[in-house]
Design a protein around this motif. Structure first.
Motif, PDB file in Angstrom:
ATOM      1  N   SER A  23       0.830  -1.198   0.000  1.00 48.86           N
ATOM      2  CA  SER A  23       0.000   0.000   0.000  1.00 48.86           C
ATOM      3  C   SER A  23       0.866   1.250   0.000  1.00 48.86           C
ATOM      4  O   SER A  23       2.031   1.230   0.399  1.00 48.86           O
ATOM      5  N   HIS A  24       0.280   2.363  -0.453  1.00 44.23           N
ATOM      6  CA  HIS A  24       0.994   3.632  -0.570  1.00 44.23           C
ATOM      7  C   HIS A  24       0.133   4.734   0.025  1.00 44.23           C
ATOM      8  O   HIS A  24      -0.743   5.269  -0.654  1.00 44.23           O
ATOM      9  N   GLY A  25       0.335   5.041   1.287  1.00 37.34           N
ATOM     10  CA  GLY A  25      -0.328   6.200   1.866  1.00 37.34           C
ATOM     11  C   GLY A  25      -1.830   6.192   1.757  1.00 37.34           C
ATOM     12  O   GLY A  25      -2.437   7.228   1.477  1.00 37.34           O
ATOM     13  N   GLY A  26      -2.463   5.045   1.941  1.00 42.98           N
ATOM     14  CA  GLY A  26      -3.919   4.995   1.941  1.00 42.98           C
ATOM     15  C   GLY A  26      -4.546   4.461   0.678  1.00 42.98           C
ATOM     16  O   GLY A  26      -5.750   4.634   0.472  1.00 42.98           O
ATOM     17  N   TRP A  27      -3.781   3.812  -0.169  1.00 42.10           N
ATOM     18  CA  TRP A  27      -4.392   3.202  -1.350  1.00 42.10           C
ATOM     19  C   TRP A  27      -3.575   1.990  -1.801  1.00 42.10           C
ATOM     20  O   TRP A  27      -2.394   1.843  -1.476  1.00 42.10           O
ATOM     21  N   LEU A  28      -4.232   1.121  -2.568  1.00 43.75           N
ATOM     22  CA  LEU A  28      -3.584   0.012  -3.248  1.00 43.75           C
ATOM     23  C   LEU A  28      -3.557   0.318  -4.735  1.00 43.75           C
ATOM     24  O   LEU A  28      -4.552   0.793  -5.298  1.00 43.75           O
ATOM     25  N   ASP A  29      -2.446   0.058  -5.381  1.00 44.39           N
ATOM     26  CA  ASP A  29      -2.354   0.240  -6.827  1.00 44.39           C
ATOM     27  C   ASP A  29      -3.052  -0.909  -7.540  1.00 44.39           C
ATOM     28  O   ASP A  29      -2.906  -2.077  -7.160  1.00 44.39           O
ATOM     29  N   ALA A  30      -3.797  -0.581  -8.587  1.00 46.39           N
ATOM     30  CA  ALA A  30      -4.504  -1.585  -9.371  1.00 46.39           C
ATOM     31  C   ALA A  30      -4.435  -1.228 -10.837  1.00 46.39           C
ATOM     32  O   ALA A  30      -4.216  -0.069 -11.208  1.00 46.39           O
ATOM     33  N   ARG A  31      -4.592  -2.239 -11.671  1.00 46.13           N
ATOM     34  CA  ARG A  31      -4.713  -2.060 -13.111  1.00 46.13           C
ATOM     35  C   ARG A  31      -5.886  -2.879 -13.597  1.00 46.13           C
ATOM     36  O   ARG A  31      -6.065  -4.017 -13.170  1.00 46.13           O
ATOM     37  N   ILE A  32      -6.676  -2.293 -14.484  1.00 41.46           N
ATOM     38  CA  ILE A  32      -7.869  -2.976 -14.999  1.00 41.46           C
ATOM     39  C   ILE A  32      -7.850  -2.905 -16.517  1.00 41.46           C
ATOM     40  O   ILE A  32      -7.839  -1.811 -17.100  1.00 41.46           O
ATOM     41  N   ARG A  33      -7.825  -4.060 -17.150  1.00 43.86           N
ATOM     42  CA  ARG A  33      -7.889  -4.137 -18.610  1.00 43.86           C
ATOM     43  C   ARG A  33      -9.268  -4.655 -18.985  1.00 43.86           C
ATOM     44  O   ARG A  33      -9.618  -5.794 -18.686  1.00 43.86           O
ATOM     45  N   LEU A  34     -10.050  -3.790 -19.610  1.00 43.64           N
ATOM     46  CA  LEU A  34     -11.459  -4.069 -19.868  1.00 43.64           C
ATOM     47  C   LEU A  34     -11.708  -4.433 -21.322  1.00 43.64           C
ATOM     48  O   LEU A  34     -11.115  -3.848 -22.224  1.00 43.64           O
ATOM     49  N   GLY A  35     -12.626  -5.370 -21.526  1.00 43.99           N
ATOM     50  CA  GLY A  35     -13.102  -5.633 -22.862  1.00 43.99           C
ATOM     51  C   GLY A  35     -14.027  -4.533 -23.338  1.00 43.99           C
ATOM     52  O   GLY A  35     -14.104  -4.232 -24.531  1.00 43.99           O
ATOM     53  N   ASP A  36     -14.767  -3.918 -22.396  1.00 47.44           N
ATOM     54  CA  ASP A  36     -15.682  -2.824 -22.695  1.00 47.44           C
ATOM     55  C   ASP A  36     -15.519  -1.776 -21.600  1.00 47.44           C
ATOM     56  O   ASP A  36     -15.722  -2.081 -20.422  1.00 47.44           O
ATOM     57  N   PRO A  37     -15.137  -0.535 -21.948  1.00 43.89           N
ATOM     58  CA  PRO A  37     -14.891   0.489 -20.921  1.00 43.89           C
ATOM     59  C   PRO A  37     -16.095   0.773 -20.033  1.00 43.89           C
ATOM     60  O   PRO A  37     -15.933   1.292 -18.927  1.00 43.89           O
ATOM     61  N   ARG A  38     -17.306   0.442 -20.488  1.00 43.36           N
ATOM     62  CA  ARG A  38     -18.489   0.699 -19.666  1.00 43.36           C
ATOM     63  C   ARG A  38     -18.485  -0.113 -18.377  1.00 43.36           C
ATOM     64  O   ARG A  38     -19.248   0.177 -17.455  1.00 43.36           O
ATOM     65  N   ASP A  39     -17.628  -1.118 -18.295  1.00 42.11           N
ATOM     66  CA  ASP A  39     -17.572  -1.966 -17.108  1.00 42.11           C
ATOM     67  C   ASP A  39     -16.654  -1.429 -16.019  1.00 42.11           C
ATOM     68  O   ASP A  39     -16.476  -2.080 -14.986  1.00 42.11           O
ATOM     69  N   LEU A  40     -16.059  -0.248 -16.215  1.00 45.64           N
ATOM     70  CA  LEU A  40     -15.070   0.221 -15.251  1.00 45.64           C
ATOM     71  C   LEU A  40     -15.648   0.380 -13.848  1.00 45.64           C
ATOM     72  O   LEU A  40     -15.071  -0.105 -12.868  1.00 45.64           O
ATOM     73  N   THR A  41     -16.783   1.054 -13.725  1.00 47.29           N
ATOM     74  CA  THR A  41     -17.366   1.287 -12.398  1.00 47.29           C
ATOM     75  C   THR A  41     -17.643  -0.022 -11.683  1.00 47.29           C
ATOM     76  O   THR A  41     -17.324  -0.189 -10.503  1.00 47.29           O
ATOM     77  N   THR A  42     -18.226  -0.972 -12.400  1.00 43.85           N
ATOM     78  CA  THR A  42     -18.549  -2.259 -11.786  1.00 43.85           C
ATOM     79  C   THR A  42     -17.289  -3.003 -11.388  1.00 43.85           C
ATOM     80  O   THR A  42     -17.212  -3.585 -10.299  1.00 43.85           O
ATOM     81  N   ALA A  43     -16.267  -2.992 -12.247  1.00 35.61           N
ATOM     82  CA  ALA A  43     -15.020  -3.689 -11.928  1.00 35.61           C
ATOM     83  C   ALA A  43     -14.373  -3.108 -10.684  1.00 35.61           C
ATOM     84  O   ALA A  43     -13.880  -3.852  -9.815  1.00 35.61           O
ATOM     85  N   VAL A  44     -14.364  -1.790 -10.559  1.00 35.34           N
ATOM     86  CA  VAL A  44     -13.766  -1.157  -9.387  1.00 35.34           C
ATOM     87  C   VAL A  44     -14.522  -1.553  -8.128  1.00 35.34           C
ATOM     88  O   VAL A  44     -13.921  -1.895  -7.097  1.00 35.34           O
ATOM     89  N   GLN A  45     -15.849  -1.541  -8.190  1.00 33.16           N
ATOM     90  CA  GLN A  45     -16.631  -1.910  -7.008  1.00 33.16           C
ATOM     91  C   GLN A  45     -16.416  -3.369  -6.620  1.00 33.16           C
ATOM     92  O   GLN A  45     -16.376  -3.713  -5.435  1.00 33.16           O
ATOM     93  N   ARG A  46     -16.264  -4.249  -7.620  1.00 31.26           N
ATOM     94  CA  ARG A  46     -16.003  -5.657  -7.302  1.00 31.26           C
ATOM     95  C   ARG A  46     -14.676  -5.807  -6.567  1.00 31.26           C
ATOM     96  O   ARG A  46     -14.555  -6.587  -5.621  1.00 31.26           O
TER      97      ARG A  46
END
Length: 468
Positions: free
Chosen positions: A256-279
């Motif tokens: 962790s870095h000062g209150g967050w975890l680094d993540a990377r998300i590779r999406l088949g459809d960008p509309r899924d970003l919000t849902t992927a982050v919440q999951r």
């Protein structure tokens, strides 16, 4: 919502424990902030308090560009509460309003749209449309500042119905055009190209024992769908996801870095970003309030030394509730066989990740799956059983217990992990009522203390943990 005097004291002391629990706005500047904002503390008479960012935006305030209040962890209250407001907030976070509208949200909750509007407005100061709008604005800002996606694509990927609606919302929330917002992004690293995935910071409050979560995920990993790589303390968790519009590959770093975890998300459809982050947030339990959990459990003589040893221990959830329910029945080995036989292959394998976990419909029609799995998959496929973010947990538990092959201990596991209930105790477990409403965390402390994994080495894969 805390009382205003307590809120102002939190603002004066820049107390990060309250980030996401409430927001404050300054009438003289027209800006709203998180409690820990480093700016000069405003005079009390100019400060107004709001339970959500959407409520502050609805009152005409724009987001502070210094503290980025839209990026704070969500309120832990919505995971604790089982009423319609808590369920609605979890579902809005998962993107239901963007995909199905307010009518779809109301139908899933079993209320009329007018009732949902009234209850949300009374409790959190904003209705479902305003709450979803605030979330879309945050998603758009992330995409503008971390990717090279064209602005028009970002508008629809964030869930906006039109480019005009997108432009108007960005101006209202951030007092800048999309182009200006993109230009204002920190230049610590170049924005990611669409093919390389979207870099994100998954914020959390307080201490976070991410290593314990990685130990658990490594022990449970299903080949083809998940992997944990790297040395202890610097591990990376990667997995595939089945999302509403397509597939995704996600990665989260342990350090962790000062209150967050680094993540990377590779999406088949960008509309899924919000849902992927919440999951991912639910999987790593990043919206928890460790201060409240540790304060309550630390009073207990049995738990006090465990809480002191692991402050901020999380109670992991699930990236895919339906997948976890199946895995709770069969364990990692059989789950791996199901992935090979019935999972959907990725268009392009990525390292050891080759498949997405099979959909319930695929398992329901299979002839060589255990009868209990077939019954569970059928109930999920035909809608008899729902395990989405806003389901009534008591109703889901009752339905699960009625399925053949389900026992109370497995159902308790599904309730704690797939449904994110922070207050679950398996039957016959030695769990006093004084641990409420954090019994899931208490059991996680006991389980972690009883089976510490060797540093740098994952425990042997086995069925999902069911408690102590």
């Amino acid at each position: 919502m805390i009382d205003e005097e307590t809120g102002y004291e939190a603002v004066r002391s820049r107390d990060g424990r309250f980030d996401g629990e409430f927001f404050f706005a300054v009438e003289t500047t027209g800006i709203y902030c998180r409690p820990s904002c480093p700016a000069v503390t405003p005079k009390r008479r100019n400060v107004r308090f709001y339970p959500t960012a959407a409520a502050a935006q609805g009152a005409g305030f724009r987001a502070c560009r210094r503290c980025l209040p839209d990026a704070v962890p969500g309120s832990a209250e919505w995971n604790v509460r089982a009423d319609v407001v808590g369920r609605a907030m979890r579902m809005i976070g998962d993107g239901i309003v963007d995909r199905e509208g307010v009518a779809g949200l109301a139908q899933r909750l079993g209320y009329s749209a007018r009732q949902v509007q009234r209850q949300l407005t009374a409790e959190v100061g904003a209705g479902p449309v305003a709450l979803a709008r605030a979330q879309r604005a945050h998603t758009a800002r992330v995409l503008l500042q971390t990717t090279l996606l064209p602005i028009t694509e970002i508008a629809f990927a964030a869930g906006f119905a039109s480019v005009r609606q997108f432009n108007d919302t960005i101006r209202a929330v951030y007092a800048a055009t999309p182009t200006e917002l993109r230009a204002s992004a920190p230049r610590r690293r170049a924005p990611a190209a669409p093919a390389s995935g979207i870099p994100l910071r998954l914020a959390f409050r307080g201490p976070c024992q991410s290593g314990a979560v990685f130990d658990l995920l490594a022990a449970e990993a299903v080949p083809g769908v998940e992997e944990v790589s790297g040395a202890h303390g610097r591990r990376t968790y990667r997995r595939t996801l089945r999302l509403p519009y397509g597939q995704a590959i996600v990665a989260v770093d342990e350090r962790s870095h000062g209150g967050w975890l680094d993540a990377r998300i590779r999406l088949g459809d960008p509309r899924d970003l919000t849902t992927a982050v919440q999951r991912l947030r639910r999987l790593f339990d990043l919206d928890a309030d460790p201060y409240a959990v540790d304060e309550r459990l630390g009073r207990d003589p049995r738990l006090a030394p465990l809480v002191a040893a692991r402050p901020g221990l999380r109670s992991p959830g699930a990236a895919d509730p339906e997948e976890l329910a199946v895995r709770a029945l069969v364990g990692a080995a059989e789950a791996g066989r199901l992935v090979t036989a019935y999972g959907k292959a990725l268009d392009a394998p990525c390292g050891t990740l080759t498949h997405v976990f099979p959909e319930p419909a695929a398992l329901a029609d299979a002839e060589d799956v255990p009868p209990a799995v077939s019954a569970l998959a059928t109930a999920l496929a035909d809608g008899t059983l729902r395990l989405d973010a806003g389901v009534d947990r008591d109703d889901a538990q009752e339905t699960l217990l009625a399925l053949p092959g389900m026992d109370p201990r497995t159902v308790a596991l599904i309730r704690a992990r797939a449904l994110g209930d922070p207050d679950v105790a398996p039957p016959d477990a030695d769990v006093p009522d004084t641990w409420r409403p954090w019994r899931s965390y208490a059991l996680r402390h006991l389980r972690t203390a009883s089976r510490p994994g060797p540093a740098g080495r994952a425990e042997q894969a086995e069925p999902l943990e069911t408690g102590v």
